[in-house]
Design a protein around this motif. Structure first.
Motif, short mmCIF file in Angstrom:
data_model
loop_
_atom_site.label_atom_id
_atom_site.label_comp_id
_atom_site.label_asym_id
_atom_site.label_seq_id
_atom_site.Cartn_x
_atom_site.Cartn_y
_atom_site.Cartn_z
N MET A 236 0.85 -1.18 0.00
CA MET A 236 0.00 0.00 0.00
C MET A 236 0.89 1.24 0.00
N GLN A 237 0.52 2.22 -0.80
CA GLN A 237 1.31 3.44 -0.93
C GLN A 237 1.12 4.34 0.27
N ASP A 238 2.23 4.72 0.90
CA ASP A 238 2.23 5.71 1.97
C ASP A 238 1.82 7.05 1.36
N GLN A 239 0.99 7.80 2.04
CA GLN A 239 0.50 9.06 1.49
C GLN A 239 1.61 10.07 1.24
N ASN A 240 2.74 9.90 1.90
CA ASN A 240 3.84 10.84 1.73
C ASN A 240 4.82 10.42 0.63
N MET A 241 4.59 9.25 0.02
CA MET A 241 5.49 8.76 -1.01
C MET A 241 4.84 8.90 -2.38
N THR A 242 5.68 9.21 -3.37
CA THR A 242 5.21 9.19 -4.75
C THR A 242 5.07 7.74 -5.18
N THR B 30 7.17 4.45 -3.92
CA THR B 30 6.48 3.25 -3.46
C THR B 30 7.04 2.01 -4.16
N TYR B 31 7.21 2.08 -5.48
CA TYR B 31 7.80 0.96 -6.22
C TYR B 31 9.19 0.62 -5.68
N LEU B 32 10.02 1.66 -5.49
CA LEU B 32 11.37 1.44 -5.00
C LEU B 32 11.36 0.87 -3.58
N HIS B 33 10.45 1.35 -2.76
CA HIS B 33 10.32 0.84 -1.39
C HIS B 33 9.90 -0.63 -1.40
N ASP B 34 8.92 -0.97 -2.24
CA ASP B 34 8.45 -2.35 -2.33
C ASP B 34 9.58 -3.28 -2.78
N TYR B 35 10.39 -2.82 -3.73
CA TYR B 35 11.53 -3.61 -4.19
C TYR B 35 12.52 -3.86 -3.05
N LYS B 36 12.84 -2.78 -2.31
CA LYS B 36 13.77 -2.92 -1.18
C LYS B 36 13.23 -3.89 -0.14
N ILE C 191 11.97 1.33 -13.37
CA ILE C 191 11.93 2.42 -12.40
C ILE C 191 13.27 2.54 -11.68
N TYR C 192 13.82 1.40 -11.25
CA TYR C 192 15.10 1.39 -10.54
C TYR C 192 16.20 2.02 -11.39
N HIS C 193 16.25 1.65 -12.67
CA HIS C 193 17.32 2.16 -13.53
C HIS C 193 17.03 3.56 -14.06
N THR C 194 15.76 3.95 -14.13
CA THR C 194 15.47 5.36 -14.42
C THR C 194 16.04 6.20 -13.28
N LYS C 195 15.83 5.75 -12.04
CA LYS C 195 16.41 6.44 -10.89
C LYS C 195 17.94 6.44 -10.98
N GLY C 196 18.51 5.29 -11.35
CA GLY C 196 19.96 5.22 -11.52
C GLY C 196 20.47 6.21 -12.55
N CYS C 197 19.73 6.36 -13.64
CA CYS C 197 20.10 7.33 -14.67
C CYS C 197 20.05 8.75 -14.11
N VAL C 198 18.97 9.07 -13.42
CA VAL C 198 18.83 10.40 -12.81
C VAL C 198 19.95 10.63 -11.80
#
Length: 121
Positions: A1-7, A11-17, A70-77
């Motif tokens: 479930m997505q925390d209201q304070n997270m985009t 949330t995707y990155l958190h779920d992966y971790k 998503i993970y590698h888009t973040k890595g690129c950024v």
């Protein structure tokens, strides 16, 4: 479930971790070896870390792996890739993966890029 304070990207990155944490509890040696291998692969060498992240993004698009996109888009950024560089990597992925890859690039990757860069500003 997505925390209201997270985009949604966070949330995707958190779920992966979290998932990797549970996996590491059950398979600590495998998780450790995978982590070490991945870290070694993404170290700067003849290719920069940014170039490696762009490659990984393209591969994840062709593989249709949303978490990796998503993970590698973040890595690129994180490695300073511009939106144009990311979109070029998406174009190369589309050349190999066709419409399915392009559909991921024009939705998920662009949304993740926007989400990640707007979170920074």
């Amino acid at each position: 479930m997505q925390d209201q304070n997270m985009t949604w990207t966070q949330t995707y990155l958190h779920d992966y971790k979290e998932g990797m944490g549970v996996f590491a509890e059950h398979m600590p040696e495998v998780a450790h070896q995978f982590s070490q291998f991945s870290q070694e692969c993404f170290k700067a060498g003849e290719l920069s870390q940014k170039d490696k992240q762009l490659m990984a993004l393209g591969i994840s698009i062709v593989a249709q792996d949303e978490y990796c996109m998503i993970y590698h888009t973040k890595g690129c950024v994180d490695q300073g890739a511009s939106e144009k560089e990311i979109l070029e990597a998406c174009g190369v992925a589309a050349a190999f993966g066709g419409g399915a890859a392009l559909s991921q690039a024009v939705t998920l990757v662009q949304d993740a890029y926007s989400d990640l860069t707007n979170s920074i500003n």
